[in-house]
Design an enzyme around this catalytic site. Structure first.
Site, PDB file in Angstrom:
ATOM      1  N   ASN A  10       0.785  -1.029   0.157  1.00 16.02           N
ATOM      2  CA  ASN A  10       0.036  -0.051  -0.199  1.00 16.02           C
ATOM      3  C   ASN A  10       0.855   1.428  -0.242  1.00 16.02           C
ATOM      4  OD1 ASN A  10      -2.590  -1.296   0.043  1.00 16.02           O
ATOM      5  ND2 ASN A  10      -2.021  -1.879   2.383  1.00 16.02           N
ATOM      6  N   ASN A  11       2.123   0.917  -0.135  1.00 14.03           N
ATOM      7  CA  ASN A  11       3.030   2.064  -0.288  1.00 14.03           C
ATOM      8  C   ASN A  11       3.070   2.669  -1.501  1.00 14.03           C
ATOM      9  OD1 ASN A  11       5.569   3.427  -0.427  1.00 14.03           O
ATOM     10  ND2 ASN A  11       6.492   2.608   1.355  1.00 14.03           N
ATOM     11  N   ASP A  69      10.049  -7.461  -0.331  1.00 15.07           N
ATOM     12  CA  ASP A  69      10.398  -7.035   1.201  1.00 15.07           C
ATOM     13  C   ASP A  69      11.761  -6.370   1.223  1.00 15.07           C
ATOM     14  OD1 ASP A  69       9.315  -6.933   3.854  1.00 15.07           O
ATOM     15  OD2 ASP A  69      10.872  -8.112   4.424  1.00 15.07           O
ATOM     16  N   PHE A 152      12.164   8.122  -0.376  1.00 11.80           N
ATOM     17  CA  PHE A 152      11.641   8.077   1.279  1.00 11.80           C
ATOM     18  C   PHE A 152      12.274   7.073   2.044  1.00 11.80           C
ATOM     19  CE2 PHE A 152      10.333   5.001  -1.802  1.00 11.80           C
ATOM     20  CZ  PHE A 152      10.169   3.613  -1.276  1.00 11.80           C
ATOM     21  N   ASP A 155      16.341   7.096   2.752  1.00  9.26           N
ATOM     22  CA  ASP A 155      17.126   7.264   1.933  1.00  9.26           C
ATOM     23  C   ASP A 155      17.914   8.854   2.253  1.00  9.26           C
ATOM     24  OD1 ASP A 155      16.216   5.719   0.165  1.00  9.26           O
ATOM     25  OD2 ASP A 155      14.978   6.848  -1.131  1.00  9.26           O
TER      26      ASP A 155
END
Length: 199
Positions: A10-11, A69, A152, A155
């Site tokens: 859902n990112n 993942d 995001f 980073d």
């Protein structure tokens, strides 16, 4: 015609990256759009968690599913935050919370080597006995001072010595090419193209 694939995430940042990297050949739908209930990530490795998420999304949608993942592994912290990268500072932690905890945990430690790791899993159906698994690794170092406004997660603190820049300072196109996810997706694209040739 583009092949529909549900992305077990859902990112929004991640979905945008995947869409850029996989191009028009595949139509990517987020599991949120399809009301997929999230599965508990109780694996002990990136691959195990990605497989759990992909099988769950395929089961609930009837579509092929792609899951990743990924996370940050810091040598001096024994590989932490690792599979707990998104919730390093606790459940519901923000990127700022996680970064703050990381810098706190590295206080006084000179050894800052780290790498981002990505495990990508593609399943054709929920019981797929031979899922496509691709992994990518992006080496770097952790710096205390956040730099850059792109990207995001970790980073802004992930420094790439050969570029003399943090990941958050890189343009999206360059980051997508160099990153752990970019490297894993490049392998995945080759595998998917041979499996689903253009007609």
């Amino acid at each position: 015609m583009s092949l529909k694939i549900v992305v077990a995430s859902n990112n929004r940042g991640k979905l945008a990256e995947f869409s850029q990297l996989l191009g028009e050949r595949f139509k990517l739908l987020s599991q949120g759009e399809l009301q997929v209930e999230e599965v508990e990530e109780n694996g002990l490795s990136f691959v195990e968690n990605a497989l759990l998420k992909a099988r769950n999304a395929a089961l609930q949608t009837g579509l092929p599913a792609l899951a990743d993942d990924s996370g940050l592994c810091v040598d001096a912290l024994g590989g932490a935050p690792g599979i707990y990268s998104a919730r390093y500072a606790g459940a519901g932690a923000s990127d700022a919370d996680n970064n703050s905890k990381l810098i706190h945990d590295l206080k006084g430690i000179g050894e800052r080597r780290a790498h981002f790791h990505c495990a990508l899993v593609f399943v054709r159906h929920p019981e797929d006995p031979a899922p496509i698994i691709c992994e990518g690794r992006w080496p770097g170092e952790i710096v205390d001072q956040a730099r850059g406004d792109n990207g995001f997660g970790y980073d802004p603190h992930f420094y790439i010595p050969e570029l003399k820049q943090c990941a958050a300072e890189l343009p999206a196109e360059q980051k997508n090419r160099l990153s752990h996810r970019g490297r894993a997706v490049a392998q995945l694209v080759q595998r998917l193209q041979s499996e689903f040739p253009r007609r």
